[in-house]
Design a protein around this motif. Sequence first.
Motif, mmCIF file in Angstrom:
data_model
loop_
_atom_site.group_PDB
_atom_site.id
_atom_site.type_symbol
_atom_site.label_atom_id
_atom_site.label_comp_id
_atom_site.label_asym_id
_atom_site.label_seq_id
_atom_site.Cartn_x
_atom_site.Cartn_y
_atom_site.Cartn_z
ATOM 1 N N LEU A 150 0.865 -1.183 0.000
ATOM 2 C CA LEU A 150 0.000 0.000 0.000
ATOM 3 C C LEU A 150 0.897 1.227 0.000
ATOM 4 C CD1 LEU A 150 -2.825 -0.958 2.524
ATOM 5 C CD2 LEU A 150 -2.942 -0.928 0.022
ATOM 6 N N ILE A 151 1.013 1.863 -1.143
ATOM 7 C CA ILE A 151 1.910 3.007 -1.297
ATOM 8 C C ILE A 151 1.324 4.203 -0.560
ATOM 9 C CG2 ILE A 151 2.964 4.584 -2.968
ATOM 10 C CD1 ILE A 151 2.930 2.253 -4.963
ATOM 11 N N GLY A 152 2.132 4.794 0.308
ATOM 12 C CA GLY A 152 1.650 5.915 1.103
ATOM 13 C C GLY A 152 0.653 5.505 2.166
ATOM 14 N N GLY A 153 0.599 4.226 2.462
ATOM 15 C CA GLY A 153 -0.357 3.747 3.464
ATOM 16 C C GLY A 153 -1.733 3.466 2.916
ATOM 17 N N ARG B 59 -3.280 -9.415 3.168
ATOM 18 C CA ARG B 59 -1.959 -9.137 3.759
ATOM 19 C C ARG B 59 -1.395 -7.900 3.069
ATOM 20 N NH1 ARG B 59 -2.057 -14.724 3.027
ATOM 21 N NH2 ARG B 59 -1.907 -15.958 4.941
ATOM 22 N N TYR B 60 -1.032 -6.904 3.886
ATOM 23 C CA TYR B 60 -0.560 -5.635 3.346
ATOM 24 C C TYR B 60 0.816 -5.300 3.909
ATOM 25 C CZ TYR B 60 -5.569 -5.061 2.392
ATOM 26 O OH TYR B 60 -6.860 -5.244 1.973
ATOM 27 N N VAL B 61 1.552 -4.526 3.123
ATOM 28 C CA VAL B 61 2.788 -3.911 3.582
ATOM 29 C C VAL B 61 2.690 -2.427 3.241
ATOM 30 C CG1 VAL B 61 5.290 -3.732 3.284
ATOM 31 C CG2 VAL B 61 4.186 -5.979 3.314
ATOM 32 N N LYS B 62 2.644 -1.585 4.262
ATOM 33 C CA LYS B 62 2.547 -0.152 4.028
ATOM 34 C C LYS B 62 3.909 0.388 3.613
ATOM 35 C CE LYS B 62 -1.391 0.645 7.098
ATOM 36 N NZ LYS B 62 -1.922 1.420 8.255
ATOM 37 N N LEU B 63 3.920 1.039 2.456
ATOM 38 C CA LEU B 63 5.166 1.499 1.862
ATOM 39 C C LEU B 63 5.166 3.028 1.825
ATOM 40 C CD1 LEU B 63 7.476 -0.258 0.744
ATOM 41 C CD2 LEU B 63 6.576 0.181 -1.550
ATOM 42 N N PRO B 64 6.031 3.695 2.559
ATOM 43 C CA PRO B 64 6.068 5.169 2.517
ATOM 44 C C PRO B 64 6.418 5.667 1.112
ATOM 45 C CG PRO B 64 7.298 4.319 4.394
ATOM 46 C CD PRO B 64 6.976 3.139 3.527
ATOM 47 N N PHE B 65 5.980 6.876 0.811
ATOM 48 C CA PHE B 65 6.216 7.445 -0.519
ATOM 49 C C PHE B 65 7.699 7.502 -0.883
ATOM 50 C CE2 PHE B 65 1.853 9.265 -0.116
ATOM 51 C CZ PHE B 65 1.344 8.734 -1.283
ATOM 52 N N PRO B 66 8.602 7.937 0.001
ATOM 53 C CA PRO B 66 10.018 8.003 -0.406
ATOM 54 C C PRO B 66 10.584 6.652 -0.831
ATOM 55 C CG PRO B 66 9.656 9.288 1.585
ATOM 56 C CD PRO B 66 8.398 8.525 1.344
#
Length: 402
Positions: free
Chosen positions: A245-248, A306-313
């Motif tokens: 999940l890009i940017g949460g 199942r998710y992995v939150k991925l910060p924008f940077p």
Amino acid sequence: MQAVSRRLIQRPLDGGASIYSSSSLRPLHGVSDRLNGSDNRRYSSSLATKGVGHLARKGTGGRSSVSGIVATVFGATGFLGRYLVQQLAKMGSQVLVPFRGSEDNPRHLKLMGDLGQVVPMKFDPRDDDSIKAVMAKANVVINLIGREYETRNFSFEEVNHHMAEKLALVAKEHGGIMRFIQVSCLGASVSSPSRMQRAKAAAEEAVLNALPEATVMRPATMIGTEDRILNPWAMFVKKYGFLPLIGGGTNKFQPVYVVDVAAAIVAALKDDGSSMGKTYELGGPDVFTPHDLAEIMFDMIREWPRYVKLPFPIAKAMAGPRDFMVNKVPFPLPSPQIFNLDQINALTTDTLVSDKALTFQDLDLVPHKLKGYPVEFLIQYRKGGPNFGSTVSEKIPTDFYN
């Protein structure tokens, strides 16, 4: 009887002319050669003015009827194109399909209309004469050309802006185009963080400068069997077992069923001219976040979320090398799926229909909700077949035993 027929054919009339002489085969009405290419005069715009009546002729309808529409649909071999061609062809319109790749690319479209009604035509989008040739017999032009990533051969600006401007100028010069529809995207703005959305905004301005009576459609992210959001998500989940999940996954957008967008374009063509010169924002009935849409996807493929939150940077760092290398290597790079730098930039802002914008309701249409049939194509990703697992509707509620 055959001998009598032969004698009648060979017997001259009183004036000495044969019954089937060449002079008797002349057309009853004079036929202009303008559409056949013998008249090369330049024409000013002849877009129909508002209130001219329905473009489509009255009739019984159906694929074997004649609607009066001869539409050149640029980008017809893409995602939205197949649904638009199907809706145009089933009402008796002739559809000219320009394509630039293999002759197999438009093959599936020919089955959507009656014999000879869907006509593939080879063209070069960088050649004005080629564009004029595919527009020569048309009275409607629809531009669906667009791309959300760059390649070695085509930049964002060339595909999304300059091609649309060129089509509008050629249509203006044509002189017989009654309707021009430019398909943009929701969120198109000169201040957008996305290069594609900035290019689409520039295309809208260029088209309306050339053809003030053109209609602009701004569809939101489109959902359908060949879409470029749920399919990549499902394939990623099947391969890696989780979804980033890009940017949460907290930004808001209004995904829309692709069939509804095609129906909106056809509705604009069939009206009395009231849609000319207007811009429509085509969003779905519900507002989602990527997390909400992913829940629907997981439910349909019957996998545990199942998710992995991925910060924008971090997401930008993962997507950046492809954009940096695209014009620096002597070979084509793979098309980006989830990690598309321009789309990641677009996710930093919400993409919603404006409060005062014209929408589906102004075209007398009601868009589908994105549950059930519009996402049913995802059953192909169920690991145990279409009947594997259980859906949310079949699960026992948590308060069942209370």
